[in-house]
Scaffold this motif. Structure first.
Motif, mmCIF file in Angstrom:
data_model
loop_
_atom_site.group_PDB
_atom_site.id
_atom_site.type_symbol
_atom_site.label_atom_id
_atom_site.label_comp_id
_atom_site.label_asym_id
_atom_site.label_seq_id
_atom_site.Cartn_x
_atom_site.Cartn_y
_atom_site.Cartn_z
ATOM 1 N N PRO A 67 74.260 76.523 15.073
ATOM 2 C CA PRO A 67 75.373 75.593 15.291
ATOM 3 C C PRO A 67 75.106 74.520 16.336
ATOM 4 O O PRO A 67 75.499 73.366 16.143
ATOM 5 C CB PRO A 67 76.532 76.509 15.707
ATOM 6 C CG PRO A 67 75.903 77.789 16.130
ATOM 7 C CD PRO A 67 74.664 77.920 15.322
ATOM 8 N N ILE A 68 74.447 74.844 17.433
ATOM 9 C CA ILE A 68 74.192 73.823 18.450
ATOM 10 C C ILE A 68 73.229 72.765 17.916
ATOM 11 O O ILE A 68 73.405 71.562 18.183
ATOM 12 C CB ILE A 68 73.684 74.465 19.759
ATOM 13 C CG1 ILE A 68 74.802 75.295 20.402
ATOM 14 C CG2 ILE A 68 73.182 73.402 20.732
ATOM 15 C CD1 ILE A 68 74.434 75.966 21.703
ATOM 16 N N GLN A 124 80.685 71.942 24.093
ATOM 17 C CA GLN A 124 80.540 71.617 25.516
ATOM 18 C C GLN A 124 79.086 71.690 25.974
ATOM 19 O O GLN A 124 78.717 71.056 26.975
ATOM 20 C CB GLN A 124 81.410 72.560 26.351
ATOM 21 C CG GLN A 124 82.899 72.316 26.182
ATOM 22 C CD GLN A 124 83.765 73.403 26.794
ATOM 23 O OE1 GLN A 124 83.313 74.528 27.006
ATOM 24 N NE2 GLN A 124 85.021 73.072 27.082
ATOM 25 N N ALA A 125 78.259 72.429 25.232
ATOM 26 C CA ALA A 125 76.838 72.534 25.568
ATOM 27 C C ALA A 125 76.043 71.311 25.113
ATOM 28 O O ALA A 125 74.868 71.180 25.461
ATOM 29 C CB ALA A 125 76.244 73.797 24.944
ATOM 30 N N SER A 127 82.884 63.511 26.799
ATOM 31 C CA SER A 127 84.117 64.264 27.013
ATOM 32 C C SER A 127 84.380 65.174 25.825
ATOM 33 O O SER A 127 84.025 64.847 24.688
ATOM 34 C CB SER A 127 85.307 63.322 27.218
ATOM 35 O OG SER A 127 85.591 62.589 26.034
ATOM 36 N N VAL A 128 84.990 66.309 26.117
ATOM 37 C CA VAL A 128 85.374 67.274 25.084
ATOM 38 C C VAL A 128 86.769 67.769 25.423
ATOM 39 O O VAL A 128 87.012 68.218 26.549
ATOM 40 C CB VAL A 128 84.396 68.472 25.006
ATOM 41 C CG1 VAL A 128 84.877 69.480 23.960
ATOM 42 C CG2 VAL A 128 82.982 68.009 24.703
ATOM 43 N N ARG A 129 87.687 67.678 24.462
ATOM 44 C CA ARG A 129 89.023 68.209 24.697
ATOM 45 C C ARG A 129 89.489 68.957 23.452
ATOM 46 O O ARG A 129 89.013 68.693 22.342
ATOM 47 C CB ARG A 129 90.024 67.109 25.069
ATOM 48 C CG ARG A 129 90.350 66.142 23.954
ATOM 49 C CD ARG A 129 91.400 65.119 24.407
ATOM 50 N NE ARG A 129 92.679 65.727 24.682
ATOM 51 C CZ ARG A 129 93.632 65.882 23.755
ATOM 52 N NH1 ARG A 129 93.445 65.487 22.510
ATOM 53 N NH2 ARG A 129 94.780 66.439 24.091
ATOM 54 N N VAL A 130 90.396 69.890 23.666
ATOM 55 C CA VAL A 130 90.978 70.657 22.571
ATOM 56 C C VAL A 130 92.423 70.201 22.407
ATOM 57 O O VAL A 130 93.179 70.159 23.390
ATOM 58 C CB VAL A 130 90.911 72.172 22.857
ATOM 59 C CG1 VAL A 130 91.606 72.955 21.752
ATOM 60 C CG2 VAL A 130 89.457 72.622 22.988
ATOM 61 N N ASP A 131 92.802 69.836 21.187
ATOM 62 C CA ASP A 131 94.158 69.383 20.903
ATOM 63 C C ASP A 131 95.172 70.425 21.382
ATOM 64 O O ASP A 131 94.991 71.628 21.180
ATOM 65 C CB ASP A 131 94.307 69.143 19.397
ATOM 66 C CG ASP A 131 95.664 68.591 19.031
ATOM 67 O OD1 ASP A 131 96.597 69.400 18.862
ATOM 68 O OD2 ASP A 131 95.804 67.364 18.890
#
Length: 205
Positions: free
Chosen positions: A123-124, A181-182, A187-191
């Motif tokens: 996945p990464i 996040q890796a 930026s990374v956000r969760v709804d």
């Protein structure tokens, strides 16, 4: 031993003609509203849908966008092409593995996927490919089911995971938020409407 791409492709090829029927109840009760919310966040002219499957997202495509859809299962793409032609959807469909995309760097304004990274062997690696083909300032949008934060539920999911992978090729215990996040997104956000198990992830390059 973890299944490789070829093994998972065969499983999706096998269930492709029945896939929409298998998920019809969950689709009607839960997934349709999530898909609409996901696609409402898509912007820009050039959009890539990864893991287009049988074309479950066709009804939510922006009307004025140029959209490319890919999948690594030829049989799933056969179903998607039939649906595309029947619904007269403007989308280019290609056979491709997310772990090794053929597109140039910085190609797409938005890269989008729904319930895909449960079945990507690495996945990464796949997420880094999405980062690569996304334009600077562009976004990667993911709708994914993930491992529960509840220890009892998580234990059950981990226990059942080998069986689910064997049957349909999908993992139910992925930690996709941590995987995103890796990667080198700015930026990374969760709804905020995300649940314990279903997450709508927004990552910006």
């Amino acid at each position: 031993m973890k299944p490789n791409s070829d093994a998972i492709k065969k499983r999706y090829d096998r269930i492709a003609p029945y896939f929409d029927g298998m998920e019809a109840v969950m689709e009607g009760l839960f997934f349709k509203s999530w898909r609409k919310r996901l696609w409402d966040k898509a912007d820009g002219h050039h959009i890539l849908e990864v893991g287009v499957g049988t074309g479950k997202n066709f009804d939510y495509y922006p009307k004025d966008a140029r959209i490319t859809g890919i999948d690594f299962s030829e049989k799933m793409l056969i179903e998607a092409r039939r649906k595309r032609d029947r619904k007269q959807v403007n989308v280019e469909l290609d056979l491709m593995d997310v772990q090794s995309l053929y597109f140039a760097d910085n190609s797409f304004d938005t890269v989008i996927a729904s319930f895909v990274f449960c079945s990507v062997p690495a996945p990464i690696k796949g997420l880094k490919e999405l980062y690569r083909v996304c334009k600077p300032g562009g976004q990667v949008l993911l709708l994914e089911h993930v491992l529960s934060s509840n220890t009892v539920i998580a234990g059950a999911m981990n226990l059942l995971n080998p069986l689910v992978v064997t049957l349909v090729g999908a993992n139910i215990n992925r930690q996709t938020v941590k995987n995103v996040q890796a990667c080198p997104f700015s930026s990374v956000r969760v709804d905020e409407h995300s649940s314990d198990i279903i997450k709508l992830i927004e990552a910006r390059k």
